[in-house]
Enzyme design. Structure first.
Site, mmCIF file in Angstrom:
data_model
loop_
_atom_site.group_PDB
_atom_site.id
_atom_site.type_symbol
_atom_site.label_atom_id
_atom_site.label_comp_id
_atom_site.label_asym_id
_atom_site.label_seq_id
_atom_site.Cartn_x
_atom_site.Cartn_y
_atom_site.Cartn_z
ATOM 1 N N HIS A 238 3.208 6.694 -6.985
ATOM 2 C CA HIS A 238 2.464 7.879 -7.431
ATOM 3 C C HIS A 238 3.383 9.105 -7.395
ATOM 4 O O HIS A 238 3.338 9.971 -8.274
ATOM 5 C CB HIS A 238 1.253 8.060 -6.505
ATOM 6 C CG HIS A 238 0.164 8.923 -7.047
ATOM 7 N ND1 HIS A 238 -0.860 9.376 -6.262
ATOM 8 C CD2 HIS A 238 -0.072 9.430 -8.286
ATOM 9 C CE1 HIS A 238 -1.678 10.115 -6.997
ATOM 10 N NE2 HIS A 238 -1.221 10.168 -8.221
ATOM 11 N N HIS B 57 1.656 4.545 -2.875
ATOM 12 C CA HIS B 57 1.762 6.004 -2.759
ATOM 13 C C HIS B 57 3.110 6.471 -3.301
ATOM 14 O O HIS B 57 3.207 7.481 -3.999
ATOM 15 C CB HIS B 57 1.671 6.433 -1.299
ATOM 16 C CG HIS B 57 0.297 6.355 -0.699
ATOM 17 N ND1 HIS B 57 -0.793 6.983 -1.251
ATOM 18 C CD2 HIS B 57 -0.148 5.737 0.425
ATOM 19 C CE1 HIS B 57 -1.860 6.752 -0.476
ATOM 20 N NE2 HIS B 57 -1.499 5.994 0.538
ATOM 21 N N HIS C 104 0.828 -1.211 0.000
ATOM 22 C CA HIS C 104 0.000 0.000 0.000
ATOM 23 C C HIS C 104 0.863 1.262 0.000
ATOM 24 O O HIS C 104 0.728 2.132 -0.863
ATOM 25 C CB HIS C 104 -0.921 -0.021 1.230
ATOM 26 C CG HIS C 104 -1.777 1.195 1.375
ATOM 27 N ND1 HIS C 104 -3.108 1.208 1.047
ATOM 28 C CD2 HIS C 104 -1.494 2.453 1.807
ATOM 29 C CE1 HIS C 104 -3.602 2.415 1.259
ATOM 30 N NE2 HIS C 104 -2.643 3.187 1.734
ATOM 31 N N GLU C 105 1.755 1.343 0.970
ATOM 32 C CA GLU C 105 2.570 2.565 1.082
ATOM 33 C C GLU C 105 3.463 2.746 -0.142
ATOM 34 O O GLU C 105 3.707 3.868 -0.587
ATOM 35 C CB GLU C 105 3.403 2.535 2.368
ATOM 36 C CG GLU C 105 2.574 2.552 3.653
ATOM 37 C CD GLU C 105 1.534 3.654 3.694
ATOM 38 O OE1 GLU C 105 1.757 4.718 3.096
ATOM 39 O OE2 GLU C 105 0.469 3.431 4.309
HETATM 40 ZN ZN LIG Z 1 -2.713 5.217 2.063
#
Ligand SMILES: [Zn+2]
Length: 709
Positions: free
Chosen positions: A505, A502, A498-499
C-alpha cells in the site's frame, strides 16, 4: 506517517483544544544551535532513497533534531498567518503541508527506533516530547488566523482552478480543522476545551484504575493441585516469591489463556470471575468513569453539531455513519450466534464424554473446546513448521506473490546501514526495471522491541519532494538458537503476508502530497490491503513455491494444507460473537444522545447486548466488558473497534472478486493496484472500492471464510 497494525499506539494525537502556545526554552535553543552542524538528522541523507544513515545517528541527536523540527514548523506557520497577501493554495495550504517536513523526517526515524529498538534514553525523550507534540498540534489546529485563511479558500474552492488532489488536500485540512473545533464560536471553543480537558483527565483515571484493577485482580494459588494441567515451564514463570505459591496475572481480555489448560473447574471459575469483575464492584471500579466519559463525548459531539459521538467520529471513515456499522453487525449477528450455539452443543457433548455433569459456562469453553479441536482438526504446529523457513517464506512466498500479481522483483542490499544487524534490506523494482523503493524486514523478537507486528515508513512517497518510499515491517518471531533454522507457525506466515500488504500500500502510493500518500487512510480501510494480502499465503501456486521442507526441500503435503485450511474455521462462532459483542458495546456507548444520563453502566451494558441479541449464547461473553474496554475508554479508539470487522468484510469480498475473475494474474494485480492500492487518500474510500469491485462490499464471503455459511 503512522504505524499501521498498532493503532492503539496512536492514541489521540489529535487532542484538540488545549492552550495553544509555543514554549521554546532558551536552553533547548542552545542545544539546537550546537548540534546543527553535526546532527545527521537535520540534513537530507545522501544514501539511496534518502534512507536514514544509521552509522551516523546517535541517541543524542534526536532531542535537538525534534526541537528543531518543531521550531521550523512553528516559524512556517507564523509566516503563513502573517502574510499580507490574500490566501492562495500555495501560500496557505501548500505551505502548511510543507511546514512539518523536517519534523516528519526526524520523527520517522525516532519512532522506528522507539518501537523496534529502544533504550532508556529514547524512552525518556519520548516521554518528555509527547506533551510538546500534542501542544504543537493544538497550536496549529486552533490557530484562528490560520483557519480563517483555509476557510476562505474552502469557500471558493471550485473557482481556484485546483487539480483533484490539491482540492482533496484543501478539503482534508479544512475538515481536520473543523473536526478539531476550529469553526466554533469563542464561547463554544471554551466549552469544548473544558470537555476535552475533563475527558483527558477521565481517560487518564480510567487507565490508572484499570491498571490497578488488573494488578490487584491477579490470583495467588498456594496449592499446586489447584493448577493441575499447567506445564512445569508455565508454573515456573508464575512463581510468586512473596506467597511461595503461583500468581496468575490478568490479561486485558475477558477470556484468560491459561483456562484452556487448567483441569480444575473451580480454579477456572475463580480466574474467569476475577477477570470479569476486575473493575466492577472492586476497589478499582470504573463504572462511574465510563458513564461520564460516554456522556461527555455525547455532549462534545452535540457541541460540534452531531447527534452522537459515533456520528462525529465516523465522518472521515469508509463507513461514514453509524447506521452502516450497525448494518454490518446485523448481517453478522444471526450467523455468528447460530454457529456459536452449535459449537456450544459440541462442547457440552465433550463435557459429558469426559464425565462432567454440569452445564457449559464461559470458563469451560476453551478447556473443552481445545479437546474438540484436537479431536476434529488434529493440527500439530510441529509438523507444519519445518515447511515454513522464515527467509524462504519471505522471498519465495511473500515476494513471489508480489511478482505474480504486480510484476515486482527484489534484490537484497547488504550495503544499506540498519539499526540492528538482524534487519534485512531489499530494493524493489517494477516489471520494466524501474526502481520502486527500499524495504526493511526486522523479524526477530528482542527485549528492545515492543510486542506485535507493524509497518511504517522511513521515507513517505511524494511527488512534491520527489521521494520514493522507504518502508519497514517489524515482527516478533522467536529467534532460533545459534545455527538453527528460523521456522514459523502458520499464524506467523500470515503475519508476514499481512505486514507486506501494508508495505505494498505504501510502495504503490502515487501521490503529490505526503499527507494523502499510501497508508494515510481511515482506520476502517487501512487494514484492508494488509488483510487482503494474507489470502495469497494459501494460494496453491504460491504455497507450492515457498512451503518447502527446510532440510529436504520437499513440498508441504496436501494433507497438511487441508488441516491448515480446516483449522481456520474452528471456533469461529465464538470468536466472531465475542468480537461483535465488544464492537457493539463500543457503538452503543457512543450513539447515546447528549441528554442521556447513565446511572448504571452494568444495566446499560446488559441492555445493549440484549437488544442486539448478542446475549443468546450465554457461554459467549463479550471479548471486553465495558468496565475494562481500554480501546474505547482508555484511548482514541472510541466508535472504532468495528474497524477490524469492517476490513475483514472488505478483504474477503475483494478476494471473492479475484476468485471469480481468474485469481492470481498480472492483469488482476495491476487492476487493483491502479484502482485501489495506488490511490492513497485521494478518493472517497467507499466510491473507490465500489468502482473497483463493481458493487458495494458484501458480507457473504466473510461468513463463508469463517465457516458460518
Ligand atoms: Zn495490519
Amino acid at each position: 506517517m503512522k504505524n499501521v497494525c498498532s493503532m492503539l499506539m496512536l492514541t489521540v494525537l489529535f487532542t484538540a483544544c488545549n492552550d495553544s502556545k509555543s514554549k521554546n526554552k532558551a536552553s533547548d535553543m542552545d542545544a539546537m544551535t550546537q548540534n546543527m552542524t553535526e546532527n545527521p538528522l537535520l540534513v537530507e541523507s545522501t544514501l539511496p532513497y534518502g534512507a536514514p544513515d544509521f552509522t551516523q545517528i546517535k541517541n543524542s541527536h534526536f532531542k535537538p533534531a525534534l526541537l528543531q523540527g518543531m521550531e521550523a514548523q512553528q516559524q512556517a506557520i507564523i509566516k503563513i498567518v502573517n502574510a499580507s497577501e490574500a490566501p492562495t493554495f500555495e501560500n496557505t495550504v501548500l505551505a502548511l503541508e510543507k511546514s512539518g517536513a523536517l519534523l516528519d523526517r526526524v520523527e520517522n526515524v525516532f519512532y522506528s527506533l522507539t518501537g523496534a529498538h529502544t533504550n532508556d534514553t529514547l524512552q525518556a525523550i519520548q516521554e518528555e516530547m509527547a506533551p510538546k507534540f500534542s501542544e504543537q498540534r493544538d497550536a496549529i489546529y486552533l490557530n484562528e488566523k490560520l483557519f480563517a485563511r483555509i476557510k476562505t479558500l474552502h469557500e471558493t474552492k471550485e473557482s481556484l482552478g485546483l487539480d483533484a488532489e490539491s482540492l482533496k488536500l484543501l478539503e482534508k485540512y479544512f475538515e481536520d480543522f473543523e473536526i478539531a473545533g476550529a469553526n466554533l464560536s469563542a464561547a463554544d471553543k471554551e466549552t469544548l476545551k473544558s470537555y476535552n480537558s475533563r475527558l483527558a483527565t477521565l481517560i487518564n483515571t480510567f487507565n490508572k484504575t484499570l491498571l490497578e484493577a488488573n494488578n490487584s485482580g491477579a490470583i495467588v494459588f498456594t496449592d499446586k493441585e489447584d493448577l493441575a494441567g499447567l506445564s512445569e515451564g508455565v508454573l515456573k514463570s508464575l512463581e510468586d516469591p512473596a506467597s511461595k505459591g503461583w500468581k496468575i496475572p490478568l490479561l486485558n481480555t475477558t477470556q484468560q489463556p491459561l483456562l484452556q489448560s487448567l483441569d480444575n473447574r473451580a480454579t477456572r471459575e475463580k480466574i474467569f470471575n476475577a477477570a470479569w469483575n476486575r473493575a466492577d464492584g472492586t476497589a478499582q471500579d470504573t463504572k462511574a468513569i465510563i458513564a461520564e466519559i460516554a456522556e461527555l463525548r455525547a455532549q462534545k459531539a452535540a457541541l460540534l453539531g452531531f447527534d452522537n459521538y459515533a456520528s462525529w467520529s465516523l465522518q472521515n471513515t469508509m463507513a461514514k455513519i453509524p447506521e452502516n456499522v450497525f448494518n454490518l453487525f446485523n448481517g453478522l449477528i444471526p450467523a455468528a450466534t447460530a454457529k456459536a450455539a452449535v459449537e456450544a452443543k459440541e462442547i457440552q457433548k465433550m463435557i459429558q464424554q469426559k464425565g462432567g455433569d454440569f452445564t457449559l459456562e464461559p470458563w469451560d469453553w476453551n478447556y473443552y473446546g481445545e479437546m474438540v479441536r484436537k479431536a476434529k482438526y488434529d493440527l500439530d504446529e510441529n509438523q507444519i513448521k519445518p515447511y515454513f523457513e522464515m527467509k524462504t517464506v519471505l522471498e519465495k512466498g511473500v515476494f513471489y506473490a508480489a511478482e505474480k500479481l504486480y510484476g515486482l522483483t527484489f534484490k537484497e542490499r547488504t550495503d544499506i546501514p540498519t539499526y540492528h544487524d538482524e534487519v534485512l534490506v531489499y530494493e524493489l523494482f517494477e516489471e520494466n526495471g524501474d526502481a520502486l523503493g527500499l524495504f526493511y524486514a526486522d523479524f526477530f523478537a528482542r527485549p528492545s522491541k515492543r510486542g506485535g507486528a507493524w509497518m511504517s515508513n522511513f521515507v513517505t512517497q511524494s511527488k512534491l519532494y520527489d521521494k520514493k518510499p522507504v518502508i519497514y515491517n517489524v515482527c516478533n518471531y522467536p529467534k532460533p538458537a545459534e545455527g538453527e533454522a528460523a521456522l514459523l507457525t502458520y499464524d506467523e506466515v500470515e503475519t508476514m503476508f499481512h505486514e507486506f500488504g501494508h508495505a505494498l500500500h505504501g510502495f504503490f502510493a502515487d501521490q503529490q502530497y505526503p499527507s494523502l500518500s499510501g497508508t494515510s487512510v481511515a482506520r476502517d480501510f487501512v487494514e484492508f490491503p494488509s488483510q487482503f494480502n494474507e489470502n495469497w499465503a494459501l494460494y496453491p501456486e504460491i504455497l507450492k513455491n515457498y512451503a518447502l521442507h527446510y532440510k529436504t526441500g520437499e513440498q508441504i503435503p496436501q494433507a497438511l494444507i487441508d488441516k491448515i485450511k480446516n483449522s481456520g474455521t474452528f471456533n469461529q462462532g465464538y470468536s466472531l460473537t465475542e468480537n461483535l459483542a465488544a464492537s457493539n458495546l463500543d457503538m452503543q456507548w457512543h450513539t447515546i444522545g447528549a441528554d442521556k444520563k447513565i446511572d448504571d453502566a452494568n444495566a446499560f451494558e446488559k441492555e445493549a447486548l440484549r437488544k442486539t441479541k448478542l446475549d443468546v449464547v450465554s457461554a459467549v461473553p463479550p471479548r471486553y466488558r465495558s468496565t475494562y474496554f481500554s480501546h474505547v475508554f482508555g484511548s482514541g479508539y472510541a466508535a472504532g473497534y468495528y474497524s477490524y470487522l469492517w476490513t475483514e468484510m472488505l478483504h474477503h469480498d475483494a478476494y471473492n472478486w479475484f476468485e471469480n475473475n481468474g485469481g492470481l494474474t498480472r492483469e488482476n494485480g495491476q487492476r487493483i493496484r491502479d484502482m485501489v492500492l495506488s490511490r492513497g487518500n485521494t478518493l472517497p474510500l467507499e466510491e473507490m472500492y465500489k468502482e473497483w469491485r463493481g458493487s458495494d462490499p458484501k458480507i457473504e464471503p466473510m461468513l463463508k471464510a469463517r465457516g458460518l455459511k
